[in-house]
Design a protein around this motif. Structure first.
Motif, short mmCIF file in Angstrom:
data_model
loop_
_atom_site.label_atom_id
_atom_site.label_comp_id
_atom_site.label_asym_id
_atom_site.label_seq_id
_atom_site.Cartn_x
_atom_site.Cartn_y
_atom_site.Cartn_z
N PHE A 208 -15.04 12.45 46.99
CA PHE A 208 -15.54 11.05 47.53
C PHE A 208 -16.91 10.99 47.68
N ARG A 209 -17.67 12.03 48.01
CA ARG A 209 -19.30 12.15 48.15
C ARG A 209 -19.79 11.84 46.73
N ARG A 210 -19.36 12.19 45.68
CA ARG A 210 -19.81 11.93 44.14
C ARG A 210 -19.37 10.58 43.91
N LEU A 211 -18.47 9.94 44.56
CA LEU A 211 -18.05 8.62 44.30
C LEU A 211 -19.19 7.61 45.07
N GLY A 212 -19.83 8.41 45.85
CA GLY A 212 -20.73 7.35 46.87
C GLY A 212 -20.41 7.17 48.21
N ALA A 213 -19.38 7.73 48.57
CA ALA A 213 -18.89 7.69 50.28
C ALA A 213 -19.80 8.42 50.94
N VAL A 214 -20.43 7.91 52.06
CA VAL A 214 -21.38 8.62 53.02
C VAL A 214 -20.65 8.70 54.43
N THR A 215 -19.68 7.98 54.72
CA THR A 215 -19.06 8.15 56.04
C THR A 215 -18.06 9.24 56.03
N GLU A 253 -7.19 5.65 38.80
CA GLU A 253 -8.61 6.18 38.81
C GLU A 253 -9.46 5.23 39.66
N LEU A 254 -10.48 5.91 40.31
CA LEU A 254 -11.75 5.04 40.62
C LEU A 254 -13.07 5.36 40.36
N ASP A 255 -13.47 4.30 39.57
CA ASP A 255 -14.81 4.67 38.89
C ASP A 255 -15.88 3.88 39.84
N ALA A 256 -16.92 4.81 40.27
CA ALA A 256 -17.86 4.30 41.04
C ALA A 256 -18.88 5.39 41.22
N ASN A 257 -20.14 4.79 41.24
CA ASN A 257 -21.40 5.75 41.38
C ASN A 257 -21.50 6.64 40.08
N ALA A 261 -12.75 9.63 39.70
CA ALA A 261 -11.72 10.24 40.34
C ALA A 261 -10.14 9.85 40.01
N SER A 262 -9.47 10.91 39.28
CA SER A 262 -8.15 10.55 39.36
C SER A 262 -7.47 10.84 40.56
N LEU A 280 -3.61 12.91 46.31
CA LEU A 280 -4.34 14.13 45.61
C LEU A 280 -5.40 13.43 44.96
N CYS A 281 -6.52 14.28 44.82
CA CYS A 281 -7.66 13.55 44.10
C CYS A 281 -8.43 14.47 43.08
N ARG A 282 -8.88 14.05 42.13
CA ARG A 282 -9.68 14.95 41.14
C ARG A 282 -10.73 14.39 40.38
N ASP A 283 -11.84 15.00 40.46
CA ASP A 283 -13.12 14.55 39.66
C ASP A 283 -13.01 14.77 38.41
#
Length: 515
Positions: A208-215, A253-257, A261-262, A280-283
């Motif tokens: 999630f950090r790679r997706l842009g999450a900072v909190t 899938e979530l596409d951000a930043n 992530a699958s 479950l999540c995978r980059d």
């Protein structure tokens, strides 16, 4: 001797064959068991344990129908035990589990090799019927020093395992398997029933950090975190809200930043209903980048094929125009022959361009091509039939074009010379394939060998180019031979013995390696 033979037959059995020994199972029962073994890897990985599916055969024996090794810890069973009978000291516990409505824990410890294990049994319940038992084999040495990560993982695995006994796992709507689906080792998140992050593994946090999450994720609604990562006006996948809340077994899938992530959600149920979810999540950023590169390359290759096809058609049209302009009958005939050969190459190229594979189904390519060759060479009042016996099968794409030219030259030669002055005719092509060795026999019921053969090769339409094409490709490219002989029933028989060039390259490679 009979007992030994029976034992070997049992060991050689696979999951499908073992299911077939239970005539009392209907299609729905078998489908449920297939869904279970297709999705139980997540339980083995979370629990750090091996799983065995035990079914009872028609004669009352207990047999291991399938096994699952964890990818998060060393397996207890290196050997394949599918098809083997259950050890006698475990039969009683498995029988008790079959009669139970919930998870049964062994009262004694067992040994698997030199390792001491604790067994837990979950009856596989489906629509009020117990189909078998899943055995969870836990290596006790892996429980000596567990941290937060291990404890959360094991507890989630236990919940999913207990759901088997209540008929809640696998899910009624099986989770769709994506090309690069998330795994436990890639990262997992545990949610409360309200969708709040209760725990997030280190790999999940990094994802999630790679997706842009900072909190900080813990204590936050996962749906809010995911929504904040979406770009403005970006399309939201239909399953995305259900996934982030953990309310349904879905994947998305979530596409951000500039990262992707699958993710996959697995709702967790207790005896009173849903009490949380496992995400479950995978980059898969690099995998998707490669996919886009492949799509770009495929589009480029497709465009090149299209241009080559257009260029070949342009050459054919130019030859046709040139033939119309010339007053010489001999030149006109030669240009028509050239146009026919260009059309042959164009048709083969079009057939090969339909697939990116190096191997092609040659029967699909050659069938229409030879019919076209017959139509082009046949006079208006002639009717020539063509018949196939055998199959060319799959062959390297590099062999398809020269082989097509050889066969079209032989067919055209038979029609123009063997059936000259005849109203009807029949051509038969017999194919024998053994590995990369190819034998092709072309027979016709025409006028006979004298009209079609010239010094051991095909009679040409004028320039001798047809003879050169057949001779060059068969002898030089395929390392083969061409043999002409009279057909017993009248007509001509041509026998081609060839070896596909890919096989010759392999032979040369083997020789060089040995040298």
């Amino acid at each position: 001797m009979a007992s030994v033979t029976l034992r070997m037959m049992v060991v050689m059995a696979d999951f499908t064959h073992i299911l077939a020994t239970r005539p009392d199972f209907d299609d729905d029962d078998r489908q449920w068991l297939h869904h279970l073994v297709a999705d139980w890897q997540v339980i083995a990985d979370l629990s750090f344990a091996d799983l065995l599916l035990v079914l009872q055969t028609g004669d009352g024996r207990y047999v291991i129908a399938e096994q699952c090794r964890p990818s998060t810890v060393m397996t207890l069973r290196i050997e394949d035990v599918v098809g083997m009978e259950v050890r006698p000291d475990l039969v009683g516990e498995i029988h008790d589990a079959m009669e139970s409505t919930g998870v049964v824990r062994s009262t004694v410890l067992h040994d698997v090799g030199r390792v001491t294990v604790c067994n837990v049994y979950a009856p596989v319940a489906h629509r009020g019927k117990v189909l078998g038992v899943v055995v969870r084999e836990t290596n006790l040495s892996t429980r000596e020093s567990n941290g937060r990560y291990e404890s959360e993982s094991i507890n989630a695995g236990k919940q999913l395992f207990e759901m088997i006994a209540r008929g809640q796992f696998p899910y009624d709507d099986p989770v769709q398997n994506q090309r690069h689906n998330a795994r436990v080792s890639d990262g997992f998140i545990l949610l409360t029933a309200d969708g709040v992050v209760r725990y997030s593994s280190p790999n999940a946090i990094s994802c999630f950090r790679r997706l842009g999450a900072v909190t900080t994720m813990q204590g936050q609604y996962l749906s809010e975190i995911g929504t904040q990562l979406l770009r403005a006006k970006a399309p939201v996948p239909e399953a995305f809200p259900l996934l982030l809340s953990g309310k349904a077994a879905v994947d998305s899938e979530l596409d951000a930043n500039r990262s992707v992530a699958s993710m996959r959600s697995l709702p967790l149920y207790g005896e009173t209903g849903r009490n949380g979810a496992l995400i479950l999540c995978r980059d898969v950023t690099e995998l998707r980048r490669r996919d886009r590169e492949l799509q770009t390359k495929d589009a480029t290759i497709s465009e090149i094929h299209h241009r080559v096809k257009n260029n070949l058609q342009a050459v054919s049209a130019l030859l046709r125009l040139q033939a119309r302009k010339t007053k010489s009958a001999e030149v006109k005939q030669e240009l028509a022959e050239a146009q026919r050969r260009v059309q042959t190459i164009a048709m083969v190229h079009e057939g090969l361009s339909q697939t990116a594979d190096e191997m092609v189904d040659y029967d699909k390519v050659i069938s229409n091509l030879l019919k076209m060759s017959v139509d082009l060479a046949t006079m208006r009042d002639q009717r020539i039939d063509i018949e196939y016996i055998g199959s060319f099968g799959m062959m390297p794409a590099q062999d398809a074009t020269p082989l097509s030219l050889v066969l079209t030259e032989l067919i055209t030669n038979a029609v123009e010379h063997g059936f000259e002055g005849r109203k009807k005719g029949h051509i038969r092509i017999s194919v024998g394939r053994g590995g990369n060795n190819l034998n092709v026999v072309v027979e016709d019921d025409g006028s006979g060998l004298d009209t079609e053969e010239d010094h051991g090769m095909a009679r040409s339409s004028g320039s001798g180019l047809g003879t050169q094409i057949i001779n060059t490709f068969v002898t030089n490219d395929f390392g083969g031979t061409v043999h002409w002989e009279p057909r017993h029933e009248g007509g001509t028989k041509v026998i081609l013995d060839m070896k596909l060039r890919a096989a010759q390259d392999e032979d040369m490679g083997d020789g060089s390696d040995e040298g």
